[in-house]
Design a protein around this motif. Structure first.
Motif, PDB file in Angstrom:
ATOM      1  N   LYS A 157      -6.679  -9.483   0.514  1.00  0.00           N
ATOM      2  CA  LYS A 157      -8.137  -8.085   1.436  1.00  0.00           C
ATOM      3  C   LYS A 157      -6.989  -6.711   2.261  1.00  0.00           C
ATOM      4  O   LYS A 157      -5.694  -7.585   2.843  1.00  0.00           O
ATOM      5  CB  LYS A 157      -8.544  -9.098   2.551  1.00  0.00           C
TER       6      LYS A 157
ATOM      7  N   SER B 186      -7.777  -1.663   6.369  1.00  0.00           N
ATOM      8  CA  SER B 186      -9.223  -0.567   7.105  1.00  0.00           C
ATOM      9  C   SER B 186      -8.411   0.663   7.207  1.00  0.00           C
ATOM     10  O   SER B 186      -7.953   1.978   6.815  1.00  0.00           O
ATOM     11  CB  SER B 186     -10.248  -0.189   6.938  1.00  0.00           C
ATOM     12  N   ASN B 187      -7.187   0.156   8.046  1.00  0.00           N
ATOM     13  CA  ASN B 187      -6.277   1.472   8.646  1.00  0.00           C
ATOM     14  C   ASN B 187      -4.884   0.807   8.492  1.00  0.00           C
ATOM     15  O   ASN B 187      -4.159  -0.446   8.989  1.00  0.00           O
ATOM     16  CB  ASN B 187      -6.338   0.847  10.035  1.00  0.00           C
TER      17      ASN B 187
ATOM     18  N   THR C 110      -1.468  -2.771   5.723  1.00  0.00           N
ATOM     19  CA  THR C 110      -1.836  -3.853   5.157  1.00  0.00           C
ATOM     20  C   THR C 110      -0.804  -4.874   5.574  1.00  0.00           C
ATOM     21  O   THR C 110       0.397  -4.604   4.820  1.00  0.00           O
ATOM     22  CB  THR C 110      -2.614  -4.294   4.319  1.00  0.00           C
TER      23      THR C 110
END
Ligand SMILES: Nc1nc2c(ncn2[C@@H]2O[C@H](COP(=O)(O)OP(=O)(O)OP(=O)(O)O)[C@@H](O)[C@H]2O)c(=O)[nH]1
Ligand SMILES: Nc1nc2c(ncn2[C@@H]2O[C@H](COP(=O)(O)OP(=O)(O)OP(=O)(O)O)[C@@H](O)[C@H]2O)c(=O)[nH]1
Ligand SMILES: [Mg+2]
Ligand SMILES: [Mg+2]
Lengths: 304, 305
Positions: B94, B97-98, B101
Motif C-alpha cells: 500500500k 496518499s500523502n 510512504t
C-alpha cells in the motif's frame, strides 16, 4: 562448560512455551498413562524433529516403557532423554585439527545460516587456543560479504585473504591455501557464499573450490562445516544430504540456538545421515560458539 | 508432474478398497497421509490439527465416496482449502496518499531483509516511484556496506550517517526524502530475535519516531515450527502489515507460509525467488498451496524456463 550450557538453557527457556517446561508440566509427578503419548508427540513436533525421527523416538520409548515399566511420568522422561542422547553418540573428544599443517577448513551452507559469522568465531576460538589462523574470503558473490569477513578478521585478530568482488571464489580459496603454507599457519578457514542445495551450478562451483584446494593439499579440506540454522524445518535434511554428497561434509554447526527454535532437525540429520553436530552458535558475538555436548543439549531442550 | 501425495493417497485407498467400498472412516484414515504431508512441509502442528478438522467433513462427503478417483477428490478439497486460507488473492504493497510512504523490513537474522529492501526498491522504481533506502542495521559487520553496494547496483540512494542510532537514522531517512524529493522510504533493520527485548523495543521506538505505512516481516521459507512463535511475537510488538517469504527458489515446501497466515492473519505480500535484485514476485496462494502439498510449483517453473 557447565556455565556456558546454562546460558544456552536460559536462552532456550526464555519463552514460557518451551519444550522442557511443557514436558515437565506434562510428566512431573504424574502416573504414566497412555493419553500422554499424543501430547508428547506434539511437543516433539514443535521442536522440528520431523515425522521419521518422532516415529523412531516414540517407538523406542514405547518399547522402553513396555520392558522397564516406569510407574511415574518423570521416569518416562528419563527414558526419553537416554534414547535421545544415545542417538547423538558423539565420539569423546574428537580432535579438531588434523596433524597435517596447515589444516584447511571450509564453511558451507544455504543462504544466511551463519557461515561468515561462524568462520569469524572459529578464527577467534582457535587463536585463543594458540594456533596461527588465516581466513579466506571466498564468498565473492554476495554484496559486502568480503567486508563482513574482514571485520571478523579484525575482531579475532586474524589476517583475511581477499580479492576484488566478483573474483573467482576458487581462486581466493587457492590464494588462501598458498598464503597459509607460505606463512606457516596452523589453520586456514575459508568462507564460501550461501547457496541453495538444489542449484546444481552453484554446487558444482563449490566442488571446484574443493578441487582447487586439493591441488595443493590432496587431503584437504580437513573439515567441511555445514552451517545449519536452528530455525530450519524439514528442509535441513535435504540440505545436509546434498552438501554431504557434493563436498563430504564432516560436521554440523547449529546456529541461532539463542532463539526459541530447538534445532530438532539436527537430531534427524544425525540419525539419518550420521553427520555429527560439533558446535552450536548462541549469539552474534565472538564468544558465542560452543562445542556441542549431547547430554547438555538434550537436557536443555527437554529440561532437567 | 510427479504427484506424490495423490499417489500415496491412492495407494492407501486401494488397500482399503480391497475390503469393499470406501467408507467415511476409510477417508478419515486416509487423511493421515495428508497430515504427514503437511507436517513434512513444516506446517505448524496445531495448524495441521485445526486444518484437518476443518476439511474432514467435506472430505468424507458423498461426492468423494462415490467418486472413481477419491484420492484426487480429497487432494483437490485439501488444496482448495489451503488456497483460501492463504488469502485467495494477490495482496499489494500500500502506498501512502500523502508521500513519502514508509516501509520497514524486519525479521530474524539472515532471513533476507537487506536483499529484500533492495529488491523492493527496484520493483517500486520500475513502477515509477522514487525510493530511498535507510541503512539502519548498525550492528552486523558490513551490513551498511551491503545495502550501499546494492543501492549502487540499482541506483537508489542509501541514507546512513556514522554515529546515529537506528531511531535517528529513520528520522534522517524521512528528512532526506523531503530534500531529495523521494516518495518511498525503505528502512532496512538489523536482524533480531523476537525474544530480544532491547532490540524489539528499538523497533518500537523507530516506529514512534517515523510511523510506518507498511511493516513487512521477512521470513525464510525454510523455517520450521518456530515460524508461528516468531511471527506472533513480532506482531505483538509492531504494527505488521504483511509478510515477505524469501528463498522460495529452494526446495523447501514452505509450510511456514500457511502457519503464519493462519495464526496471525497477516497476508503474504511478496516472495523472494533468488539472490539477484530482480528476484521478487507477488505471492500466489494457489501455487503455494500446491507447493506445500508437494505437488510442485509447476507454473513458476514454466515461467522461469
Ligand atoms: N542470534 C544469532 N545470530 C546469529 C548466529 N550466527 C549468526 N547469526 C546472525 O545471522 C545473520 C547471518 O549470518 P552470516 O554469518 O552473515 O550468515 P552467512 O551464512 O554467512 O550468510 P550468507 O553468506 O549471506 O549466506 C547475521 O545477522 C549474524 O549476525 C547465532 O548463533 N545467533
Ligand atoms: N536464494 C535466495 N537467497 C536469498 C533470497 N533472499 C535473500 N537471500 C540470501 O540470503 C542471505 C541473507 O540475506 P540478507 O538480505 O543479508 O538477510 P538479512 O535478513 O538482511 O540478514 P541480517 O541483516 O544479517 O539479519 C544472503 O546470502 C542473500 O543473498 C532469496 O529469495 N533467494
Ligand atoms: Mg556469508
Ligand atoms: Mg541485513
Amino acid at each position: 562448560m557447565a556455565g556456558i550450557w546454562n546460558r544456552l538453557k536460559e536462552g532456550m527457556s526464555r519463552t514460557r512455551n518451551n519444550l522442557g517446561g511443557r514436558l515437565r508440566a506434562l510428566f512431573h509427578g504424574k502416573e504414566w498413562d497412555d493419553n500422554l503419548w499424543e501430547e508428547l508427540e506434539e511437543i516433539l513436533y514443535e521442536a522440528d524433529l520431523g515425522v521419521d525421527t518422532i516415529e523412531y523416538l516414540t517407538a523406542a520409548l514405547r518399547e522402553a516403557v513396555r520392558t522397564r515399566r516406569p510407574r511415574h511420568a518423570d521416569d518416562v522422561m528419563d527414558l526419553l532423554r537416554e534414547i535421545m542422547v544415545d542417538l547423538f553418540d558423539v565420539p569423546s573428544d574428537p580432535s579438531l585439527l588434523d596433524p597435517q599443517r596447515p589444516s584447511i577448513w571450509l564453511m558451507v551452507g544455504v543462504n544466511g545460516t551463519g557461515k561468515t559469522t561462524t568462520a569469524g568465531k572459529f578464527a577467534a576460538l582457535m587463536k585463543r587456543q594458540g594456533y596461527q589462523v588465516i581466513l579466506g574470503a571466498a564468498d565473492t558473490f554476495r554484496a559486502a560479504a568480503v567486508e563482513q569477513l574482514q571485520e571478523w578478521g579484525v575482531r579475532s585478530g586474524v589476517e583475511v585473504v581477499r580479492q576484488a568482488p566478483g573474483a573467482d571464489s576458487a581462486a581466493v580459496a587457492y590464494d588462501t591455501v598458498q598464503a597459509a603454507i607460505a606463512r606457516s599457519k596452523d589453520l586456514a578457514i575459508i568462507d564460501t557464499a550461501g547457496r541453495l542445495h538444489n542449484k546444481t551450478n552453484l554446487m558444482q562451483e563449490l566442488q571446484k573450490v574443493v578441487r582447487v584446494i586439493q591441488r595443493e593439499r590432496p587431503q584437504a579440506p580437513h573439515q567441511v562445516w555445514l552451517v545449519i540454522d536452528a530455525t530450519t524445518g524439514q528442509n535441513g535434511l535435504a540440505q545436509a544430504q546434498v552438501f554431504l554428497e557434493a563436498v563430504k561434509v564432516t560436521g554440523i554447526v547449529l546456529t541461532k540456538l539463542d532463539g526459541t527454535a530447538k534445532g530438532g532437525i539436527a537430531l534427524s540429520i544425525k540419525r539419518q545421515l550420521g553427520l555429527p553436530i560439533r558446535f552450536v552458535g548462541v549469539g552474534e558475538k565472538v564468544e558465542d560458539l560452543l562445542p556441542f555436548d549431547a547430554d547438555s543439549y538434550v537436557r536443555a531442550i527437554l529440561g532437567d | 508432474m510427479f504427484d506424490n501425495l495423490t499417489e500415496k493417497l491412492q495407494a492407501t485407498f486401494k488397500r482399503m478398497r480391497s475390503q469393499g467400498r470406501l467408507t467415511a472412516d476409510d477417508v478419515r484414515e486416509g487423511l493421515r497421509d495428508v497430515r504427514f504431508a503437511l507436517l513434512e512441509a513444516d506446517v505448524n502442528f496445531k495448524v495441521v490439527k485445526e486444518f484437518l478438522s476443518q476439511v474432514e467433513e467435506e472430505a468424507v462427503g458423498q461426492d468423494v465416496l462415490d467418486s472413481l478417483t477419491p484420492a484426487q477428490g480429497v487432494v483437490r478439497i485439501v488444496r482448495d482449502h489451503l488456497t483460501t486460507l492463504m488469502g485467495g488473492q494477490v495482496e499489494r504493497i500500500k502506498m501512502a496518499s500523502n508521500p513519502p510512504t514508509v516501509i520497514y523490513l524486519v525479521g530474524l537474522q539472515g532471513s533476507g531483509k537487506t536483499t529484500t529492501t533492495a529488491k523492493l526498491a527496484k520493483m517500486l522504481k520500475q513502477q515509477g516511484r522514487q525510493p530511498l533506502m535507510v541503512a539502519a542495521d548498525i550492528y552486523r559487520p558490513a551490513a551498511v556496506d551491503q545495502l550501499q553496494a546494492l543501492g549502487q547496483q540499482i541506483d537508489v540512494p542509501v541514507v546512513f550517517s556514522p554515529g546515529l542510532s537506528p531511531v535517528q537514522l529513520a528520522q534522517e531517512g524521512w528528512q532526506k526524502s523531503r530534500q531529495l524529493a523521494k516518495d518511498v522510504v525503505l528502512v532496512d533493520t538489523a536482524g533480531r530475535l523476537h525474544v530480544d527485548e532491547t532490540l524489539m523495543t528499538e523497533l518500537v521506538e523507530m516506529h514512534e519516531a517515523l510511523p510506518a505505512h507498511e511493516t513487512l516481516l521477512v521470513v525464510d521459507a525454510m523455517t520450521g515450527q518456530d515460524a508461528v512463535r516468531v511471527a506472533s511475537a513480532f506482531k505483538e510488538k509492531l504494527p505488521l502489515t504483511g509478510v515477505v517469504l524469501t528463498k522460495l527458489d529452494g526446495d523447501a515446501r514452505g509450510g511456514a507460509a500457511l502457519s503464519i497466515r493462519q495464526v496471525t492473519g497477516l497476508p503474504i505480500k511478496l516472495v523472494g525467488s533468488g539472490e539477484k535484485v530482480d528476484a521478487l514476485e507477488p505471492f500466489q496462494p494457489d501455487r503455494m498451496a500446491s507447493r506445500i502439498l508437494g505437488m510442485g510449483d509447476v507454473l513458476t517453473l514454466i515461467e522461469k524456463a
